[in-house]
Scaffold this active site. Sequence first.
Site, PDB file in Angstrom:
ATOM      1  N   ARG A 182      -7.981  -8.880 -17.604  1.00  0.00           N
ATOM      2  CA  ARG A 182      -7.413 -10.137 -17.126  1.00  0.00           C
ATOM      3  C   ARG A 182      -8.492 -10.930 -16.409  1.00  0.00           C
ATOM      4  O   ARG A 182      -9.180 -10.406 -15.532  1.00  0.00           O
ATOM      5  CB  ARG A 182      -6.241  -9.886 -16.170  1.00  0.00           C
ATOM      6  CG  ARG A 182      -5.606 -11.190 -15.661  1.00  0.00           C
ATOM      7  CD  ARG A 182      -4.323 -10.930 -14.897  1.00  0.00           C
ATOM      8  NE  ARG A 182      -4.549 -10.248 -13.634  1.00  0.00           N
ATOM      9  CZ  ARG A 182      -3.573  -9.792 -12.853  1.00  0.00           C
ATOM     10  NH1 ARG A 182      -2.312  -9.940 -13.223  1.00  0.00           N
ATOM     11  NH2 ARG A 182      -3.852  -9.170 -11.724  1.00  0.00           N
ATOM     12  N   CYS A 215       3.033  -5.870 -18.987  1.00  0.00           N
ATOM     13  CA  CYS A 215       2.127  -5.179 -18.066  1.00  0.00           C
ATOM     14  C   CYS A 215       2.604  -5.263 -16.622  1.00  0.00           C
ATOM     15  O   CYS A 215       1.873  -4.907 -15.708  1.00  0.00           O
ATOM     16  CB  CYS A 215       0.709  -5.741 -18.173  1.00  0.00           C
ATOM     17  SG  CYS A 215       0.571  -7.489 -17.732  1.00  0.00           S
ATOM     18  N   HIS A 262       0.821  -1.203   0.000  1.00  0.00           N
ATOM     19  CA  HIS A 262       0.000   0.000   0.000  1.00  0.00           C
ATOM     20  C   HIS A 262       0.856   1.254   0.000  1.00  0.00           C
ATOM     21  O   HIS A 262       0.503   2.270  -0.613  1.00  0.00           O
ATOM     22  CB  HIS A 262      -0.927  -0.001   1.229  1.00  0.00           C
ATOM     23  CG  HIS A 262      -2.162  -0.805   1.026  1.00  0.00           C
ATOM     24  ND1 HIS A 262      -2.862  -1.375   2.053  1.00  0.00           N
ATOM     25  CD2 HIS A 262      -2.833  -1.157  -0.105  1.00  0.00           C
ATOM     26  CE1 HIS A 262      -3.915  -2.024   1.569  1.00  0.00           C
ATOM     27  NE2 HIS A 262      -3.910  -1.898   0.268  1.00  0.00           N
ATOM     28  N   ASN A 294       6.420  -9.194 -13.009  1.00  0.00           N
ATOM     29  CA  ASN A 294       6.532  -9.448 -11.567  1.00  0.00           C
ATOM     30  C   ASN A 294       6.633 -10.948 -11.289  1.00  0.00           C
ATOM     31  O   ASN A 294       7.551 -11.413 -10.611  1.00  0.00           O
ATOM     32  CB  ASN A 294       5.324  -8.870 -10.826  1.00  0.00           C
ATOM     33  CG  ASN A 294       5.168  -7.382 -11.038  1.00  0.00           C
ATOM     34  OD1 ASN A 294       6.058  -6.726 -11.551  1.00  0.00           O
ATOM     35  ND2 ASN A 294       4.031  -6.847 -10.655  1.00  0.00           N
ATOM     36  N   ASP A 295       5.674 -11.706 -11.807  1.00  0.00           N
ATOM     37  CA  ASP A 295       5.694 -13.151 -11.578  1.00  0.00           C
ATOM     38  C   ASP A 295       6.753 -13.848 -12.418  1.00  0.00           C
ATOM     39  O   ASP A 295       7.361 -14.820 -11.972  1.00  0.00           O
ATOM     40  CB  ASP A 295       4.314 -13.761 -11.849  1.00  0.00           C
ATOM     41  CG  ASP A 295       3.435 -13.772 -10.604  1.00  0.00           C
ATOM     42  OD1 ASP A 295       3.990 -13.917  -9.504  1.00  0.00           O
ATOM     43  OD2 ASP A 295       2.216 -13.630 -10.737  1.00  0.00           O
TER      44      ASP A 295
END
Length: 566
Positions: free
Chosen positions: A332, A496, A192, A448-449
Amino acid sequence: MNSVNNGTVFKGTAVVPGVRYAKAVWISPRPELPQAGDVISEGQREAEQERFIQAADTVAQRLTSRSEHAEGAAAEVLKATASMVNDRGWRKAVIKGIQGGHPAPYAVVAATTKFITKFEAVGGVMAERTTDLRDIRDRVVAELRGEPEPGLPDVNERVVLFADDLSPADTAALNTDYFVGLVTELGGPTSHTAIIARQLNVPCVVAAGEKVKDINQGDMVLVDGSLGTITVGADPETAKEAEQESKLLAERIAQWRGPAMTKDGHRVQLLANVQDGDAARIAATQTQAEGIGLFRTELCFLSATTEPSVDEQAEVYKKVLEQFPDSKVVVRSLDAGSDKPVAFATMADEVNPALGVRGLRVARANEELMTRQLDAIAKASEELGRTEETSPTWVMAPMVATAREAKWFAGLCAERGLTAGAMIEVPAASLMADKIMPHLDFVSIGTNDLTQYTMAADRLSPQLAYLTDPWQPAVLRLIEHTCKEGQRFNTAVGVCGEAAADPLLACVLTGLGVNSLSAASTAIAGVGAQLAAVDFETCKRAAQAALNAEGATNARALVREILLGE
């Protein structure tokens, strides 16, 4: 705290670019937590329970009130935190402790500790939410004791704020006239703190590690949100020059207007990542985004206890689609599981959820969950009059690993007139792109993944941030392979993940052959301005240098030298 020699550099994860030079201040300490005390009598327990409920209601109302005066991600985060205070499971656990004889403050601590342990076991985004849990714990404990609400220090000059991790309520309340930079010991790029820092456009470095605590209150620090560095006692003249250069760059970025292209006219489609209608509105009205490259549908339903109907889902999707009526929107499909547990799609506890039933794999065991979502996307698109020629609605599945999965998903999309794609975030999907792409119209690389799985390192672990860096040449080589297969099969390849928000890495991705980049709204102008400053051949040269580097740090340095002359 220990003293730190001038010139000492601390390294964290870069989140928001920009350079700031100011005094360091540390966030006010949290309240000392109560230990197990005397057992309260049965006759007092009902009153103690009411005292807790009143304190929790007060804290929730404060957070809700702040959310109503905030905008965008800050408002959403404050609402989410308020909902945690109102969570029935958490309140029930506290009340159970009170009924067992614990005073309310200790019952709050004990119940919260159980939830923190559970979230940390799940890992990923859920582990990052433990900061929010600790925050509501401390606020409720302070309210029960009649103490001031914990929060930001009072300042009357420009400072860089340091913390172990910032609560969402504190981050959303930052006055950026005074708090000009953020550094946290913990956290990750999707925390956050990072989300709101991007919205506020405050230079931010997270996951700086425990040693950052050696920086003392009042130390002059130079924070570089592009490099992820914190330099203590930098030469004042050099620091001020760096800050001024950063401000000039910010002005150039603010003046940039799309569409995105290199200096010699090579076009790159620049899109926005959004999670709801409000985020889509901001992207459409306040940025140069040409459309949406990632609509994270699961974030609309994290708090839903039952699956929304097709009509209910369609109404949510329409709020996003209508913001870009004449542009491409990439939706997605539900990315549930692992660190994003959705109540109506949660699997049984798994030993290693990050490698378990998540994303498309959830739907493989419950095909109707997928088909209802696709029906809702098609319904929303049709009701808004969207067509493939004027405003295509593309749908991509997360966690695709095999050609069979791609074919299955593409078939479901074709039945509903939707354009089918897949996320490339499992290394196998990149390596098998030649078998997967014939079934699809496009792919989008989730860096990211993809980085997490390529480097075998939890992407949200502060200790492993040096591995989970999208500049890793191994990750870039997988992206290069995907782009080459995309060219061979005439399949559009986008990115993305967080990598698309890094202006220099965006140039590398362009040089590798990526067709579109989708990033947080606040990152779009920076990426577009950087692309406009270089030609396509330079992008390709930077890409080759990064591919041949020995590691992420070396890759970044080589590219900075090529693109910026440093």
